[in-house]
Design a protein around this motif. Structure first.
Motif: not given
Length: 596
Positions: A300, A304, A363, A391, A436
């Protein structure tokens, strides 16, 4: 007086509402609209517009009366307040183009306002001002003080809280009554500029609003002493009138001077330049070779960062656990687009909501277990139609020795229950990276669940995983059951299938990485061909993967066995936790044997 009259009229027409809470703040808002708000009602998408948030959303009759005075709505529409099909709901929502976010759950408007102000200061780089009308009752909410500290720490001079200190809450007097000094000391401790005024004196209000806009390097709070129900003797500063239309609206309107049709020309913003943007480029997601082990939380973080390089509108937030959620990779690469919210999960979600108001793509990450603290903010974000990407790391018992306080075991149920949400639970690093990127264009609230420990990479780099899909990992014509898993339990399911094959028992395995929406077609086929489904999840049995599968196949009537975490975990190694919870490979094998 027109604002008070119209608040009484609309509530009377509806037979419900909060006119007295509207009447106390009428002078404050009248001066704001007439002299200080910079807003183009014909172009609500003007990036230079100020933002007005009614944190005390129950004062919606006042807000709609203001819109009428500004010429945004007609008198006829105003009188549709709270009626079926009307845009003028009991509490404001973005169904109206001039409303940024839904309010009504007290204590949330100021935190969201801080997010909008942060967008103005750090991202848009425009001089718009954020005005938030608060009630004194909601100052008992902890989220207000999370927001106060955040704004003070950031020195957000572009936000002003206007507190309607009318002394009376729903059931009686508030904690501090008219002691505006008590509130001033609290805000002052967080670095706010404080102004105490008579909330019914237009001169004092005008000076305070001008002072707030001209204050530098710190936010301002205007603490206005007001009277609930001001102007009508039957309800003026009287208990027991909260949340009710006036008993004699006709007499009250006469007492307030009668109906009026005054219009106010709200000044448009002086600045016309476009907001600042950040450059992007091609998307190059991280890739992991088959057979390698990697934690999905690490994937992740890497994904990102790659997404941030490709898209200048992507921003990231974290709750002081960026080294664990792996958001730190984005923070190091793009510090100007990273927002550290510290251990204040409510403010983290509120800030994300505020950022997306201005078109940014947030996010927000923390431990899955800690999102429970912010659940009401997530719920209200769904009502707002906000686009958020959440998340939750360190999910389930597989985190190991930290024990149950750190284990997210309710998160999928939490997020699945909300309107319009998407829930994703990847099992390997390449799948995580793809999801993602997929989330960036998903509308509404999407949730990605990540795992702490390393898991084997089973998918090739570059594979696509659309929302609502699944992957059939084992399938044969003689399958006697189908194991449906997600995340960490996919690997346990594959191991169990291999063990069962040695015994001559063939079972299918489905990776249901999209828990909401689920792949009904694949589930229905499995239910029809094998008639036996076993769901395995590192989550409580209520509301997670198992219930999603049951809902999808209920009309077909297959046998469904749910393996989930039913007891209270303690501290143990990850493999021991899976075994003890009855969701490891041996438990799956045993469940298949029992079923057959």
């Amino acid at each position: 007086m027109q604002l008070r009259v119209d608040s009484v009229r609309s509530s009377d027409a509806a037979g419900s509402g909060h006119p007295t809470s509207s009447m106390s703040a009428a002078d404050l808002m009248a001066v704001l609209f007439a002299h200080h708000l910079r807003y183009d009602f014909d172009h609500p998408d003007n990036p230079a517009n100020d933002h007005l948030i009614f944190s005390k959303g129950h004062a919606s009759p006042l807000l709609y009366a203001l819109y009428k005075a500004a010429g945004a709505i007609t008198d006829e529409e105003m009188l549709t307040f709270r009626k079926r099909g009307s845009r003028l709901e009991g509490h404001p929502t973005p169904r109206l183009p001039w409303v940024d976010v839904a309010t009504g759950s007290l204590g949330q408007g100021l935190p969201v306002g801080v997010g909008v102000a942060l967008a103005g200061r750090r991202l848009d780089r425009l001089p718009y001002h954020v005005w938030v009308l608060c009630g004194d009752s909601e100052l008992a909410e902890g989220s207000i003080w999370e927001a106060a500290e955040h704004a003070g720490h950031e020195g957000l001079s572009n936000i002003t809280a206007i507190v309607d200190v009318n002394r009376l809450g729903q059931r009686g007097p508030t904690r501090h009554g008219w002691d505006t000094g008590a509130y001033a000391r609290r805000f002052g401790a967080f670095g706010w500029h404080t102004i105490e005024v008579d909330g019914h004196d237009p001169g004092q209000i005008d000076f305070a609003l001008g002072d707030a806009r001209n204050t530098r390097r710190r936010p301002t709070v205007i603490l206005a002493r007001t009277r609930k129900g001001e102007g009508v003797n039957d309800v003026d500063n009287r208990e027991g009138a909260h949340g009710k239309p006036l008993k004699d609206a006709e007499h009250a309107i006469v007492e307030l001077g009668g109906e009026r049709g005054v219009t106010v020309k709200v000044s448009p913003p002086e600045v016309s330049r476009p907001p600042h943007t950040f450059t992007g480029g091609p998307l190059a997601l991280p890739s992991y070779p088959l057979g390698e082990k990697a934690a999905t939380r690490s994937a992740y973080g890497a994904a990102l960062k790659a997404l941030g390089a490709a898209r200048g509108d992507v921003v990231a937030l974290d709750g002081e656990v960026a080294d664990s959620t792996k958001t730190e990779e984005f923070a190091h690469a793009f510090p100007e687009r990273f927002f550290e919210c510290y251990i204040a999960e409510q403010e983290m979600i509120a800030t994300a909501v505020g950022l997306q108001v201005r078109g940014w793509v947030p996010y927000a990450a923390t431990f899955a277990a800690f999102l429970t603290r912010a659940y009401d903010f997530i719920r209200m974000a769904a009502i707002s139609g906000a686009d958020l990407r959440l998340i939750g790391s360190h999910a389930g018992v597989s985190i190991g020795e930290d024990g149950p306080s750190q284990m997210g075991l309710e998160d999928m149920a939490m997020l699945r229950a909300l309107h319009g949400t998407t829930v994703l639970y990847p099992c390997d690093a390449n799948q995580t990276a793809a999801l993602v990127a997929e989330m960036a264009d998903v509308s509404g609230i999407s949730y990605l669940r990540t795992t702490r420990g390393e898991t084997p990479v089973i998918y090739e780099p570059g594979e696509r995983f659309p929302v609502g899909g699944s992957r059939v990992l084992r399938h044969a014509s003689d399958d006697r059951a189908t194991i449906v898993a997600a995340g960490i339990t996919v690997h346990e399911a594959l191991a169990a299938a291999d063990l069962l094959k040695q015994e001559g028992i063939s079972v299918g395995v489905v990776d249901m990485y999209s828990v909401k929406p689920v792949d009904r077609a694949v589930l229905n086929e499995a239910a029809t061909t094998t008639g036996n489904l076993i769901t395995v999840e590192d989550h409580r049995p209520e509301g997670g993967l198992g219930d999603a599968v049951l809902e999808a196949v209920s009309e077909l009537g297959p046998r469904v066995v749910k393996l989930a975490v039913r007891g209270m975990p303690g501290s143990a190694a990850p493999g021991e936790q899976l075994a003890d919870a009855g969701i490891g490979r041996d438990a799956i094998v045993a469940a298949v044997r029992r079923l057959l």
